[in-house]
Write a protein that holds these residues in place. Structure first.
Motif, short mmCIF file in Angstrom:
data_model
loop_
_atom_site.label_atom_id
_atom_site.label_comp_id
_atom_site.label_asym_id
_atom_site.label_seq_id
_atom_site.Cartn_x
_atom_site.Cartn_y
_atom_site.Cartn_z
N ALA A 8 -22.17 -8.32 -71.25
CA ALA A 8 -22.33 -8.93 -72.52
C ALA A 8 -21.27 -8.43 -73.80
N ARG A 22 -31.75 -16.82 -77.56
CA ARG A 22 -31.94 -17.49 -76.35
C ARG A 22 -33.04 -18.84 -76.64
N LEU A 34 -26.94 -10.10 -77.09
CA LEU A 34 -25.43 -10.14 -77.27
C LEU A 34 -25.22 -11.15 -76.24
N LYS A 38 -24.38 -13.19 -65.86
CA LYS A 38 -24.01 -12.37 -64.69
C LYS A 38 -22.54 -12.60 -64.12
N LEU A 73 -31.94 -3.79 -67.07
CA LEU A 73 -32.49 -5.19 -67.31
C LEU A 73 -33.69 -5.23 -66.31
N LEU A 79 -27.14 -3.80 -67.64
CA LEU A 79 -26.15 -4.52 -68.65
C LEU A 79 -25.16 -3.77 -69.06
N ASP A 117 -31.77 -5.17 -75.09
CA ASP A 117 -30.40 -5.16 -75.82
C ASP A 117 -30.51 -4.18 -76.89
#
Ligand code: DCM
Length: 130
Positions: A8, A22, A34, A38, A73, A79, A117
């Protein structure tokens, strides 16, 4: 088995941090992150980040520095975050997001970040890619 990496970007412009809301999947929709995603097979994390930000936001970017740390995650995924400089374009929510905000240094708590996050945002707070 090692965890799969999700990359990210902490995209900074004139001291403000880009946050993206999102739109999918349902359990994450409405929460802020952020932007990133993948790795694809054969990609370096930096290549994946540049590709994801191009696809999701329509901008060209340059990863500057890895933010120390790694955050869990869902099971099997971690992450990792880079500070990112905007090279060209104005970010637009093209894919996976339905809103964007530029947050000043005192506005980082103004959006409902994804739980996973939050520690990453705390780690990047105060950093700048200028
Ligand atoms: N993800 C996250 N925080 C981010 C970026 C991604 O929690 N800053 C999660 C959401 C998805 C997975 O990582 O479960 C992959 O992201 P994407 O669907 O964007 O490829």
């Amino acid at each position: 088995m090692s965890d799969r990496v999700v990359v990210a970007g902490a995209v900074y412009d004139r001291g403000r941090l880009l946050a993206a809301r999102r739109s999918a999947p349902e359990e994450l929709a409405g929460r802020w992150e952020l932007p990133g995603g993948k790795l694809e097979p054969g990609e370096s994390p930096e290549q994946a980040l540049v590709r994801e930000l191009r696809e999701e936001l329509g901008v060209e970017t340059e990863p500057v520095e890895r933010v120390p740390g790694e955050w869990p995650l869902k099971p099997g995924y971690v992450l990792r975050v880079w500070t990112v400089r905007l090279l060209s374009g104005e970010p637009r929510p093209l894919e996976d997001h339905d809103a964007l905000r530029w947050l000043g240094p005192h506005e980082l708590d103004d959006v409902d970040w994804l739980d996973q996050d939050r520690p990453a945002v705390a780690a990047v707070a105060g950093l700048s890619a200028e």
